[in-house]
Design a protein around this motif. Sequence first.
Motif, PDB file in Angstrom:
ATOM      1  N   GLY A 207      -9.154  -0.052  -8.693  1.00  0.00           N
ATOM      2  CA  GLY A 207      -7.850  -0.693  -8.595  1.00  0.00           C
ATOM      3  C   GLY A 207      -7.086  -0.399  -7.309  1.00  0.00           C
ATOM      4  O   GLY A 207      -5.934  -0.782  -7.180  1.00  0.00           O
TER       5      GLY A 207
ATOM      6  N   ASP B 193      10.721  -4.208   3.402  1.00  0.00           N
ATOM      7  CA  ASP B 193       9.636  -4.116   4.375  1.00  0.00           C
ATOM      8  C   ASP B 193       9.999  -4.914   5.620  1.00  0.00           C
ATOM      9  O   ASP B 193      10.767  -5.857   5.576  1.00  0.00           O
ATOM     10  CB  ASP B 193       8.323  -4.639   3.775  1.00  0.00           C
ATOM     11  CG  ASP B 193       8.497  -5.993   3.119  1.00  0.00           C
ATOM     12  OD1 ASP B 193       7.557  -6.795   3.175  1.00  0.00           O
ATOM     13  OD2 ASP B 193       9.578  -6.253   2.536  1.00  0.00           O
TER      14      ASP B 193
ATOM     15  N   PRO C 128      -4.124  -1.731 -11.958  1.00  0.00           N
ATOM     16  CA  PRO C 128      -3.656  -1.678 -10.570  1.00  0.00           C
ATOM     17  C   PRO C 128      -2.149  -1.465 -10.526  1.00  0.00           C
ATOM     18  O   PRO C 128      -1.426  -1.908 -11.413  1.00  0.00           O
ATOM     19  CB  PRO C 128      -3.999  -3.066 -10.001  1.00  0.00           C
ATOM     20  CG  PRO C 128      -4.693  -3.802 -11.050  1.00  0.00           C
ATOM     21  CD  PRO C 128      -4.673  -3.037 -12.315  1.00  0.00           C
ATOM     22  N   SER C 129      -1.670  -0.811  -9.484  1.00  0.00           N
ATOM     23  CA  SER C 129      -0.256  -0.448  -9.476  1.00  0.00           C
ATOM     24  C   SER C 129       0.667  -1.655  -9.399  1.00  0.00           C
ATOM     25  O   SER C 129       1.810  -1.572  -9.841  1.00  0.00           O
ATOM     26  CB  SER C 129       0.061   0.545  -8.363  1.00  0.00           C
ATOM     27  OG  SER C 129      -0.736   0.336  -7.256  1.00  0.00           O
ATOM     28  N   VAL C 130       0.167  -2.775  -8.847  1.00  0.00           N
ATOM     29  CA  VAL C 130       1.008  -3.973  -8.842  1.00  0.00           C
ATOM     30  C   VAL C 130       1.410  -4.348 -10.264  1.00  0.00           C
ATOM     31  O   VAL C 130       2.542  -4.715 -10.537  1.00  0.00           O
ATOM     32  CB  VAL C 130       0.268  -5.176  -8.227  1.00  0.00           C
ATOM     33  CG1 VAL C 130       1.174  -6.383  -8.175  1.00  0.00           C
ATOM     34  CG2 VAL C 130      -0.213  -4.858  -6.857  1.00  0.00           C
ATOM     35  N   ILE C 131       0.466  -4.229 -11.178  1.00  0.00           N
ATOM     36  CA  ILE C 131       0.735  -4.589 -12.566  1.00  0.00           C
ATOM     37  C   ILE C 131       1.736  -3.628 -13.190  1.00  0.00           C
ATOM     38  O   ILE C 131       2.654  -4.038 -13.894  1.00  0.00           O
ATOM     39  CB  ILE C 131      -0.572  -4.605 -13.375  1.00  0.00           C
ATOM     40  CG1 ILE C 131      -1.540  -5.599 -12.748  1.00  0.00           C
ATOM     41  CG2 ILE C 131      -0.312  -4.928 -14.812  1.00  0.00           C
ATOM     42  CD1 ILE C 131      -1.063  -7.022 -12.810  1.00  0.00           C
ATOM     43  N   TYR C 132       1.562  -2.325 -12.907  1.00  0.00           N
ATOM     44  CA  TYR C 132       2.542  -1.358 -13.391  1.00  0.00           C
ATOM     45  C   TYR C 132       3.927  -1.739 -12.874  1.00  0.00           C
ATOM     46  O   TYR C 132       4.920  -1.691 -13.590  1.00  0.00           O
ATOM     47  CB  TYR C 132       2.212   0.053 -12.889  1.00  0.00           C
ATOM     48  CG  TYR C 132       1.257   0.819 -13.764  1.00  0.00           C
ATOM     49  CD1 TYR C 132      -0.051   1.065 -13.356  1.00  0.00           C
ATOM     50  CD2 TYR C 132       1.664   1.310 -14.993  1.00  0.00           C
ATOM     51  CE1 TYR C 132      -0.923   1.779 -14.148  1.00  0.00           C
ATOM     52  CE2 TYR C 132       0.799   2.024 -15.794  1.00  0.00           C
ATOM     53  CZ  TYR C 132      -0.496   2.261 -15.366  1.00  0.00           C
ATOM     54  OH  TYR C 132      -1.364   2.963 -16.146  1.00  0.00           O
ATOM     55  N   LEU C 134       5.032  -4.748 -11.851  1.00  0.00           N
ATOM     56  CA  LEU C 134       5.530  -5.970 -12.489  1.00  0.00           C
ATOM     57  C   LEU C 134       6.058  -5.665 -13.882  1.00  0.00           C
ATOM     58  O   LEU C 134       7.138  -6.110 -14.271  1.00  0.00           O
ATOM     59  CB  LEU C 134       4.413  -7.007 -12.598  1.00  0.00           C
ATOM     60  CG  LEU C 134       4.167  -7.856 -11.348  1.00  0.00           C
ATOM     61  CD1 LEU C 134       2.977  -8.762 -11.569  1.00  0.00           C
ATOM     62  CD2 LEU C 134       5.391  -8.690 -11.037  1.00  0.00           C
ATOM     63  N   MET C 137       9.356  -4.001 -13.729  1.00  0.00           N
ATOM     64  CA  MET C 137      10.474  -4.896 -13.422  1.00  0.00           C
ATOM     65  C   MET C 137      10.919  -5.694 -14.628  1.00  0.00           C
ATOM     66  O   MET C 137      12.103  -5.895 -14.846  1.00  0.00           O
ATOM     67  CB  MET C 137      10.042  -5.900 -12.360  1.00  0.00           C
ATOM     68  CG  MET C 137      10.137  -5.415 -10.983  1.00  0.00           C
ATOM     69  SD  MET C 137      10.392  -6.823  -9.951  1.00  0.00           S
ATOM     70  CE  MET C 137      12.069  -6.581  -9.509  1.00  0.00           C
ATOM     71  N   GLY C 241       1.450   9.724  -3.685  1.00  0.00           N
ATOM     72  CA  GLY C 241       0.954   8.685  -2.791  1.00  0.00           C
ATOM     73  C   GLY C 241       1.147   7.271  -3.296  1.00  0.00           C
ATOM     74  O   GLY C 241       0.728   6.322  -2.665  1.00  0.00           O
ATOM     75  N   MET C 244       2.957   0.712  -4.390  1.00  0.00           N
ATOM     76  CA  MET C 244       3.431  -0.562  -4.934  1.00  0.00           C
ATOM     77  C   MET C 244       4.438  -0.408  -6.055  1.00  0.00           C
ATOM     78  O   MET C 244       5.535  -0.963  -6.001  1.00  0.00           O
ATOM     79  CB  MET C 244       2.266  -1.377  -5.478  1.00  0.00           C
ATOM     80  CG  MET C 244       1.445  -2.135  -4.505  1.00  0.00           C
ATOM     81  SD  MET C 244       2.307  -3.253  -3.412  1.00  0.00           S
ATOM     82  CE  MET C 244       3.409  -4.137  -4.439  1.00  0.00           C
ATOM     83  N   ALA C 247       7.678   0.909  -4.809  1.00  0.00           N
ATOM     84  CA  ALA C 247       8.420  -0.053  -3.984  1.00  0.00           C
ATOM     85  C   ALA C 247       9.121  -1.086  -4.842  1.00  0.00           C
ATOM     86  O   ALA C 247      10.185  -1.582  -4.489  1.00  0.00           O
ATOM     87  CB  ALA C 247       7.466  -0.742  -3.013  1.00  0.00           C
ATOM     88  N   MET C 248       8.542  -1.397  -5.998  1.00  0.00           N
ATOM     89  CA  MET C 248       9.141  -2.428  -6.833  1.00  0.00           C
ATOM     90  C   MET C 248      10.249  -1.909  -7.718  1.00  0.00           C
ATOM     91  O   MET C 248      10.963  -2.681  -8.326  1.00  0.00           O
ATOM     92  CB  MET C 248       8.063  -3.087  -7.686  1.00  0.00           C
ATOM     93  CG  MET C 248       7.090  -3.897  -6.855  1.00  0.00           C
ATOM     94  SD  MET C 248       5.627  -4.342  -7.760  1.00  0.00           S
ATOM     95  CE  MET C 248       6.193  -5.759  -8.630  1.00  0.00           C
ATOM     96  N   ASN C 252      14.555   0.766  -2.668  1.00  0.00           N
ATOM     97  CA  ASN C 252      14.317   0.773  -1.231  1.00  0.00           C
ATOM     98  C   ASN C 252      15.551   0.920  -0.355  1.00  0.00           C
ATOM     99  O   ASN C 252      15.831   0.070   0.501  1.00  0.00           O
ATOM    100  CB  ASN C 252      13.586  -0.510  -0.820  1.00  0.00           C
ATOM    101  CG  ASN C 252      12.256  -0.617  -1.517  1.00  0.00           C
ATOM    102  OD1 ASN C 252      11.376   0.210  -1.347  1.00  0.00           O
ATOM    103  ND2 ASN C 252      12.121  -1.628  -2.344  1.00  0.00           N
ATOM    104  N   ILE C 271       6.018   3.879   4.079  1.00  0.00           N
ATOM    105  CA  ILE C 271       4.860   3.612   4.930  1.00  0.00           C
ATOM    106  C   ILE C 271       4.261   2.262   4.563  1.00  0.00           C
ATOM    107  O   ILE C 271       4.011   1.422   5.426  1.00  0.00           O
ATOM    108  CB  ILE C 271       3.788   4.712   4.778  1.00  0.00           C
ATOM    109  CG1 ILE C 271       4.331   6.047   5.261  1.00  0.00           C
ATOM    110  CG2 ILE C 271       2.538   4.353   5.552  1.00  0.00           C
ATOM    111  CD1 ILE C 271       3.377   7.196   5.043  1.00  0.00           C
ATOM    112  N   ALA C 272       4.062   2.049   3.269  1.00  0.00           N
ATOM    113  CA  ALA C 272       3.441   0.795   2.846  1.00  0.00           C
ATOM    114  C   ALA C 272       4.320  -0.401   3.197  1.00  0.00           C
ATOM    115  O   ALA C 272       3.833  -1.443   3.625  1.00  0.00           O
ATOM    116  CB  ALA C 272       3.191   0.828   1.345  1.00  0.00           C
ATOM    117  N   ASN C 273       5.635  -0.246   3.033  1.00  0.00           N
ATOM    118  CA  ASN C 273       6.544  -1.343   3.335  1.00  0.00           C
ATOM    119  C   ASN C 273       6.506  -1.758   4.784  1.00  0.00           C
ATOM    120  O   ASN C 273       6.562  -2.938   5.105  1.00  0.00           O
ATOM    121  CB  ASN C 273       7.982  -0.920   3.018  1.00  0.00           C
ATOM    122  CG  ASN C 273       8.362  -1.256   1.614  1.00  0.00           C
ATOM    123  OD1 ASN C 273       7.798  -2.154   1.019  1.00  0.00           O
ATOM    124  ND2 ASN C 273       9.303  -0.541   1.076  1.00  0.00           N
TER     125      ASN C 273
END
Lengths: 296, 386, 322
Positions: A207, B193, C128-132, C134, C137, C241, C244, C247-248, C252, C271-273
């Motif tokens: 993932g 960003d 995946p962290s995107v899902i976490y 979402l 949110m 570390g 995603m 950031a959501m 920020n 860093i990712a942003n």
Amino acid sequence: MNIYERRRIKNTLASGLALACVVLALIPLVYILAEVVIKGAPALSWEFLTSRTVGTGEPGEGIGNAIVGTLLLVFYAGLIGLPVGILTGIYVSEYGNNRFGTTVRFFNDVLANFPSIVVGLLAYALVVAYLDVGFSLIAGAFALAIIMIPIVANTTEEALRMVPNSLREGALALGVPRWRTVLKVMLTNARSGIVTGSLLSIARIAGETAPLLLTAFYSSYWSFSPTEPVASLPLTIFRNYNSPSDVLLEQAWGASLVLILIVLSLNIGVRILMRPRKRKHKAVKRRWMTRLSRKT
Amino acid sequence: MSELDLEKKEMNEERIAMPHRGGGTWKIVLAAIVAAAILIAGAFATGLLSIGGDEESVTLTGAGATFPMPLILKWADEYYNETDQSVKVDYAGGGSGAGITQIKDNNVDFAGTDAPLSAADSTTYGLVHIPETLGAVVVAFNEPTVSSLKLDGSTLARIFMKNITAWDDPEITVLNPGVTLPSEQITTIVRSDSSGTTFVFSGYLAKISSEFDELYGQGKSVSWPDAIGASGNSGVTQTIKTTAHSIGYIELSYAIENDVPFAQLENHDGNFVTASLETTSAAAASFTLPAGDGDWSGVNILDQPGANAYPIASFTYILVYKELHNDGSSMNKTAAQALLDFLWWCLHEDGQAYGPDLHYAELPASVVAINEATLNSITYDGEVLR
Amino acid sequence: MRGNEKGTSVLRGKPLSFGGDLVFRYSVMVVATLTLALVWLLVIMMVIDASSSIDTFGLGFVTGDVWDPNRDVYGALPFIFGTLLTTGIALIIGVPLSIGIAVYLSELAPPYLRGPLSFVVELLAAVPSVIYGLWAMYALRPVIVGTVEPFLSDILGWTPLFAGDSVGLDKFTAGIILAIMIIPTIASVSKEAMMAVPDSQREAALSLGATRYETTRMAVLTYARSGIFGATILGLGRAVGETMAVAMTIGNANVISWSLLDPGQTMASLIANNWGEAQDLQLSALIEMGLVLFVVALVVNVFARLMVGRFMKAVPSTGGGL
């Protein structure tokens, strides 16, 4: 209330507390899984699983190449990361009671704490730039392997450490060489822990998004050469999430579901293969067969 | 032998055998290898995989701004079919900065950027700018009782500078007669960003308000006061949708696809204009662009004159090397030719026609003419290819 | 030793095998050195890439609190702060819950539940962290804004930690989602550690008349302590570390603010942003930020080891059995 009752109450309370932890933590966890299934299931179809990614959200698009890409990335990463991780864990646990061993263990923890985007940067500097392979499957696998190693090494070391000394001492006392003791006796008994660690690390890297950005890049086509960019499920999800189309967003949920299903099947598959052989039953059967075949 | 002895013997045999699970670990390794082999073999069999690829096919890679990504991907897909699957184009997004870095390192064949390069950068590296489409940044909002909102540049700047903090501030109500605005606090949502969208939006605010220019200035990142930051256009869109009394800036396509209401803005001529493909194209109508290899650092189509021009419109650019066979590039002549043919196709009616469905404005004829001249000047080993 | 041909016994083979031992030991050592090499490579590479930023800001980078790409001024303090706060929340909430789950799964759960539940917990490490993010949110945030944060504000609003209003995008929410994300890892690895405790330990305690709870506390938890600690380190690694999902949910905002209900920013998320658009000095500053992140995690690691190390001395390091 005497001391016995007090202890009994503490016991019940503690059991209740443990159960409460499970319930409390499981609520969001199961909720998330349910969300993925509910939102992702509508996207699933044969076409979805076999078409390639395009990125426009129009009909006929799917995640087929991303699925194969992720499988290949995990496979290559595991090929590098699992042996290195397990052997490192063996070293630290068996031979690591000196300063070198402590240093290795320490550095291993350090490696575990690197942000994954930095690991991607290293893989980029080494494989993409220095070795001039360019954006490629192998660069991505390398980055993922680096992430895997500390997890596998850590769990292997702990698993080996938990094997009772009596087993090791017994084998050594019988004259089994050290290396055989480790490989046959210790590893077999620590197997469950090592496998859990390996599966956990595989689940984790399957993932991961950030390290792939700079290494495996992306490809919307059916190419899987090790030295070419390759599609992957996490990057597809990331890309779809960032696009305005809601068809693509639904596909992102579908891709997450597929990702979880892949990890699920891997887990199940490995557990089935690892089921302890029922020696007892075989012995009982043998005994009865002998008895029955013998003339009384 | 008596039965008892036999049993004892069998029990002994069992005891001597150590807890050995019959090579379970090896079975797993074997199974994994077999599975992988089947996978790869299957891929070969169905023709999905082929070592080295077809000699016929060319792969071009690009990276950069995420704003034009859906359009470029659409072009890639259509061109793939147009050329009978012989030209594959991949565009990976990642942000304008990443794209610029990658093309400077010669890891990609073309880059996408929302903000033009500085004059120094374009001459040092020998990169040309090719605007491939236009976009608009809209001011989206979430105020449950309000369905349409009118704002002008200076009010907008003051909202984002937190000089105006309530929805029913007199400066807003005077622009919206007949609309009842609540007295809630405005939550400003911005990009956390670095992004081209911020660059365009802050550029507009800086142009209109000298106070904004002094305190914050134009940039891909701005230190917005007291705002909530979200990642990416999607992040801002979702945050606006889930936060009442909020206002933020996003690309037009996101507002349309996600059904988010956005404000009408007062343009240079004093008309209140709704962002759309027509008003975006109108903004580019009267601007004179430099030559492809010139200095594009001052190019912007913000707050342009024109009755119908939308004030926050912007080009987005593709960067390529003027000399495609430079040091460090691994492009061969076929690929170079393919790249130019692909770009030519995208910039003319064949490619531009796909824009409107995806909410991208078509390039006006004057811009296409400049791009044609640029493409005609690109060389490979000194030879012009078109 | 002769016996049946089907070699089921380890006793096959030469009794003394010095050659094999040496080869094995040294090959394993070589592989272990790879980890060292990797870490050194990473650090060296990062220092090289961060050199222009290090030269420009020196120590001021760590104490500076302004991050302004437009004026090319960079300071890491707000993000160090944010990382420590969110990771702290994640660990404070996540570790006890994970241990509770691990105890339940290894000691208390009926056999028919143990397998499936462990499974589900392990599986969640793959989301995946995107899902976490979402999910956070759309599902978590309304709950927090609607119920949890007003509650905290009412009771603890007078403390600087919970002052102010919020829209749900703040360090608190980020901490919660991080806690949820690290639970699968810590719980699974801890569970394995606990299950590996020999039954003899439990039996010994039970035979002395201990209750289930006392047995678990005395025998299992003590014995598995180093494993649980290792699990926590892994969880810490993920929390520190994570990009995603943070950031959501974190809002920020590049400022220092003590209230958990105010938006903030972590190093990894920053860093990712900014990675995609950064060039030159900003890129160098981001990499220096990565170095700082790594150092901070290291310090926490070492500190924790020292604290726990005192207790761990009591447990023999090679799994002493009976």
